[in-house]
Design an enzyme around this catalytic site. Structure first.
Site, PDB file in Angstrom:
ATOM      1  N   SER A   1      19.644 -95.093 -48.259  1.00 31.05           N
ATOM      2  CA  SER A   1      21.075 -95.539 -48.447  1.00 31.05           C
ATOM      3  C   SER A   1      21.843 -96.166 -47.367  1.00 31.05           C
ATOM      4  O   SER A   1      21.753 -95.866 -46.278  1.00 31.05           O
ATOM      5  CB  SER A   1      21.852 -94.412 -48.950  1.00 31.05           C
ATOM      6  OG  SER A   1      21.408 -93.550 -49.878  1.00 31.05           O
TER       7      SER A   1
ATOM      8  N   GLU B   1      25.849 -96.189 -43.148  1.00 26.92           N
ATOM      9  CA  GLU B   1      25.085 -95.075 -42.722  1.00 26.92           C
ATOM     10  C   GLU B   1      23.984 -95.454 -41.658  1.00 26.92           C
ATOM     11  O   GLU B   1      23.957 -94.551 -40.842  1.00 26.92           O
ATOM     12  CB  GLU B   1      24.517 -94.471 -44.055  1.00 26.92           C
ATOM     13  CG  GLU B   1      23.798 -93.345 -43.605  1.00 26.92           C
ATOM     14  CD  GLU B   1      23.068 -92.393 -44.601  1.00 26.92           C
ATOM     15  OE1 GLU B   1      23.635 -92.343 -45.654  1.00 26.92           O
ATOM     16  OE2 GLU B   1      21.923 -92.087 -44.629  1.00 26.92           O
TER      17      GLU B   1
ATOM     18  N   ARG C   1      25.993 -86.225 -42.765  1.00 27.96           N
ATOM     19  CA  ARG C   1      25.168 -87.373 -41.996  1.00 27.96           C
ATOM     20  C   ARG C   1      25.648 -87.292 -40.666  1.00 27.96           C
ATOM     21  O   ARG C   1      25.601 -88.595 -40.036  1.00 27.96           O
ATOM     22  CB  ARG C   1      25.376 -88.500 -42.827  1.00 27.96           C
ATOM     23  CG  ARG C   1      24.648 -88.513 -44.040  1.00 27.96           C
ATOM     24  CD  ARG C   1      23.245 -88.235 -44.335  1.00 27.96           C
ATOM     25  NE  ARG C   1      22.815 -88.100 -45.677  1.00 27.96           N
ATOM     26  CZ  ARG C   1      22.759 -86.996 -46.131  1.00 27.96           C
ATOM     27  NH1 ARG C   1      23.309 -85.890 -45.545  1.00 27.96           N
ATOM     28  NH2 ARG C   1      22.516 -86.722 -47.402  1.00 27.96           N
TER      29      ARG C   1
HETATM   30  C1  LIG Z   1      13.359 -94.729 -48.614  1.00 25.76           C
HETATM   31  C2  LIG Z   1      14.442 -94.152 -47.889  1.00 25.76           C
HETATM   32  C3  LIG Z   1      14.986 -92.775 -48.404  1.00 25.76           C
HETATM   33  C4  LIG Z   1      15.650 -92.116 -47.673  1.00 25.76           C
HETATM   34  N1  LIG Z   1      16.297 -90.924 -48.261  1.00 25.76           N
HETATM   35  C5  LIG Z   1      16.964 -90.234 -47.329  1.00 25.76           C
HETATM   36  C6  LIG Z   1      17.697 -89.055 -48.041  1.00 25.76           C
HETATM   37  O1  LIG Z   1      17.398 -88.748 -49.176  1.00 25.76           O
HETATM   38  N2  LIG Z   1      18.398 -88.417 -47.357  1.00 25.76           N
HETATM   39  C7  LIG Z   1      18.795 -88.601 -45.909  1.00 25.76           C
HETATM   40  O2  LIG Z   1      19.459 -88.083 -45.276  1.00 25.76           O
HETATM   41  N3  LIG Z   1      18.234 -89.978 -45.279  1.00 25.76           N
HETATM   42  C8  LIG Z   1      17.394 -90.694 -46.044  1.00 25.76           C
HETATM   43  N4  LIG Z   1      16.891 -91.635 -45.636  1.00 25.76           N
HETATM   44  C9  LIG Z   1      17.233 -92.283 -44.174  1.00 25.76           C
HETATM   45  C10 LIG Z   1      16.428 -91.559 -43.065  1.00 25.76           C
HETATM   46  O3  LIG Z   1      15.067 -91.265 -43.542  1.00 25.76           O
HETATM   47  C11 LIG Z   1      17.109 -90.252 -42.587  1.00 25.76           C
HETATM   48  O4  LIG Z   1      18.336 -90.618 -41.985  1.00 25.76           O
HETATM   49  C12 LIG Z   1      16.291 -89.797 -41.319  1.00 25.76           C
HETATM   50  O5  LIG Z   1      16.600 -88.394 -40.939  1.00 25.76           O
HETATM   51  C13 LIG Z   1      16.189 -90.526 -40.079  1.00 25.76           C
HETATM   52  O6  LIG Z   1      15.186 -90.026 -39.231  1.00 25.76           O
HETATM   53  P1  LIG Z   1      14.072 -90.913 -38.168  1.00 25.76           P
HETATM   54  O7  LIG Z   1      13.416 -90.118 -37.436  1.00 25.76           O
HETATM   55  O8  LIG Z   1      13.704 -92.106 -39.076  1.00 25.76           O
HETATM   56  O9  LIG Z   1      15.246 -91.584 -37.469  1.00 25.76           O
HETATM   57  P2  LIG Z   1      15.604 -92.793 -36.795  1.00 25.76           P
HETATM   58  O10 LIG Z   1      15.972 -94.017 -37.754  1.00 25.76           O
HETATM   59  O11 LIG Z   1      14.419 -93.455 -36.020  1.00 25.76           O
HETATM   60  O12 LIG Z   1      16.808 -92.583 -35.978  1.00 25.76           O
HETATM   61  C14 LIG Z   1      18.063 -92.389 -36.686  1.00 25.76           C
HETATM   62  C15 LIG Z   1      19.087 -92.021 -35.448  1.00 25.76           C
HETATM   63  O13 LIG Z   1      18.555 -90.677 -34.914  1.00 25.76           O
HETATM   64  C16 LIG Z   1      18.317 -90.769 -33.490  1.00 25.76           C
HETATM   65  N5  LIG Z   1      17.383 -89.693 -33.210  1.00 25.76           N
HETATM   66  C17 LIG Z   1      16.009 -89.853 -33.942  1.00 25.76           C
HETATM   67  N6  LIG Z   1      15.245 -89.036 -33.241  1.00 25.76           N
HETATM   68  C18 LIG Z   1      15.949 -88.539 -32.247  1.00 25.76           C
HETATM   69  C19 LIG Z   1      15.665 -87.512 -31.403  1.00 25.76           C
HETATM   70  N7  LIG Z   1      14.379 -86.843 -31.345  1.00 25.76           N
HETATM   71  N8  LIG Z   1      16.650 -86.867 -30.558  1.00 25.76           N
HETATM   72  C20 LIG Z   1      17.926 -87.623 -30.394  1.00 25.76           C
HETATM   73  N9  LIG Z   1      18.169 -88.492 -31.611  1.00 25.76           N
HETATM   74  C21 LIG Z   1      17.343 -88.925 -32.285  1.00 25.76           C
HETATM   75  C22 LIG Z   1      18.417 -92.286 -33.125  1.00 25.76           C
HETATM   76  O14 LIG Z   1      18.516 -92.652 -31.899  1.00 25.76           O
HETATM   77  C23 LIG Z   1      19.189 -92.973 -34.331  1.00 25.76           C
HETATM   78  O15 LIG Z   1      20.342 -92.978 -33.983  1.00 25.76           O
HETATM   79  C24 LIG Z   1      15.937 -92.508 -46.334  1.00 25.76           C
HETATM   80  C25 LIG Z   1      15.147 -93.659 -45.802  1.00 25.76           C
HETATM   81  C26 LIG Z   1      14.673 -94.378 -46.460  1.00 25.76           C
HETATM   82  C27 LIG Z   1      13.786 -95.719 -45.933  1.00 25.76           C
END
Ligand SMILES: Cc1cc2nc3c(=O)[nH]c(=O)nc-3n(C[C@H](O)[C@H](O)[C@H](O)COP(=O)(O)OP(=O)(O)OC[C@H]3O[C@@H](n4cnc5c(N)ncnc54)[C@H](O)[C@@H]3O)c2cc1C
Length: 300
Positions: A223, A293, A173
């Site tokens: 999570s 996380e 992560r």
């Molecule tokens: C129901 C549910 C299930 C999930 N299941 C999983 C799973 O199975 N496995 C898992 O790993 N995660 C899971 N997640 C967590 C999440 O979806 C992941 O961590 C995902 O990768 C976050 O992406 P995001 O675009 O929403 O990022 P955000 O939540 O918008 O941002 C997360 C971080 O990434 C940074 N960021 C985002 N985009 C960029 C970019 N273009 N450049 C630089 N930094 C950036 C942000 O600044 C922040 O620090 C889950 C979440 C939910 C709600």
């Protein structure tokens, strides 16, 4: 001054003032962002960084908001949302290039249609490709590090820098971008050709497993805690007797103890308080320290 400068480079629909972050997070929590911009290309990102740096304005990078918690007081400064507009995908016979704003699920379906296998694991993760790379998102035994070949990101001095896989410092992560704060704009993926119906079956199977195990009917950020070495966070929480524990409208999910959910109208501080209660009780019961996380976007 900085607001006026940004207004000059963004069309109205990509420039939002006083924008509720609860509309941009899967937790459905968070006060307003003073300004949110939605860049449509790398040049706009470079110009935006330059304006923020010159005016000493703090900025935050947002993908789909599925791994963050935003404070109830909102965000002073700028949120740069990398999503719509930066979601082009090129799928060729020998290489695949995708922009950071594409949703993992959309990308998984485009790869399915082109018979590429290896990305099925990401189809149920509700984030963008950029957020997935930043977090090294993973599920069911695979992670972004297994499918990424290279990444391009914009540095704080406005340069586009290319990172090869070996330089990305992917581990559980996390990636090099946590330390650098660069803005990820696109990447190359390495995948093999497979059988389209096998790929579809795998995606369907993983989707069914997710909806069976996870409280997808409630807002959350997935999570809440990282997996502690040698344990499962959800199991430790359950063993500590915390299934269903509530604080205000925040609750340890009855369905999956590793998720803290928003029952409706929960505040950021309720989620934080509940997660601290969980950390303390689990530590007292098992001696294992849980680490959050979810990233908290704090007020400057
Ligand atoms: C129901 C549910 C299930 C999930 N299941 C999983 C799973 O199975 N496995 C898992 O790993 N995660 C899971 N997640 C967590 C999440 O979806 C992941 O961590 C995902 O990768 C976050 O992406 P995001 O675009 O929403 O990022 P955000 O939540 O918008 O941002 C997360 C971080 O990434 C940074 N960021 C985002 N985009 C960029 C970019 N273009 N450049 C630089 N930094 C950036 C942000 O600044 C922040 O620090 C889950 C979440 C939910 C709600």
């Amino acid at each position: 001054m900085w607001i006026k400068a940004l207004k000059e480079i963004y069309k109205d629909q990509y420039f939002l003032e006083n924008e509720p972050m609860s509309n941009h997070t899967t937790f459905k929590i968070g006060g307003a962002a003073q300004i949110m911009v939605i860049p449509q290309n790398s040049d706009q990102i470079i110009q935006t960084i330059e304006i923020c740096t010159r005016n000493e304005v703090p900025f935050y990078v947002l993908g789909n908001g599925s791994n963050i918690l935003v404070e109830d007081a909102g965000i002073q400064g700028l949120v740069i949302k990398i999503e719509h507009g930066m979601e082009t995908v090129y799928i060729g016979e020998d290489h695949i290039i995708a922009e950071a704003g594409v949703k993992l699920n959309d990308l998984a379906h485009q790869l399915l249609n082109a018979s590429y296998t290896g990305f099925e694991f990401a189809s149920g993760i509700p984030g963008t490709l950029g957020g997935g790379i930043f977090m090294n998102a993973g599920a069911y035994g695979s992670e972004m590090k297994d499918v990424i070949e290279w990444v391009e990101a914009i540095s704080m001095d406005g340069k586009i820098i290319r990172f090869e896989l070996k330089d990305l410092a992917f581990s559980y992560r996390t990636s090099i971008f946590k330390a650098k704060g660069y803005i990820i704009i696109r990447c190359g993926l390495k995948l093999k050709k497979g059988n389209i119906s096998d790929i579809r079956d795998k995606m369907e199977e993983l989707k069914a497993r997710r909806s069976l195990k996870q409280p997808l009917e409630y807002p959350s950020a997935g999570s809440t805690f990282k997996r502690p070495e040698g344990y499962f966070a959800g199991q430790l929480i359950e063993q500590a007797g915390l299934r269903g524990l509530k604080f205000g409208s925040a609750q340890v999910s009855e369905k999956h103890c590793g998720f803290i959910i928003n029952l409706g109208g929960a505040t950021c501080s309720e989620i934080i308080t509940l997660s601290k209660m969980v950390e303390k009780i689990v530590f007292d019961a098992s001696g294992v320290k849980l680490e959050r996380e979810i990233k908290i976007f704090t007020v400057e």
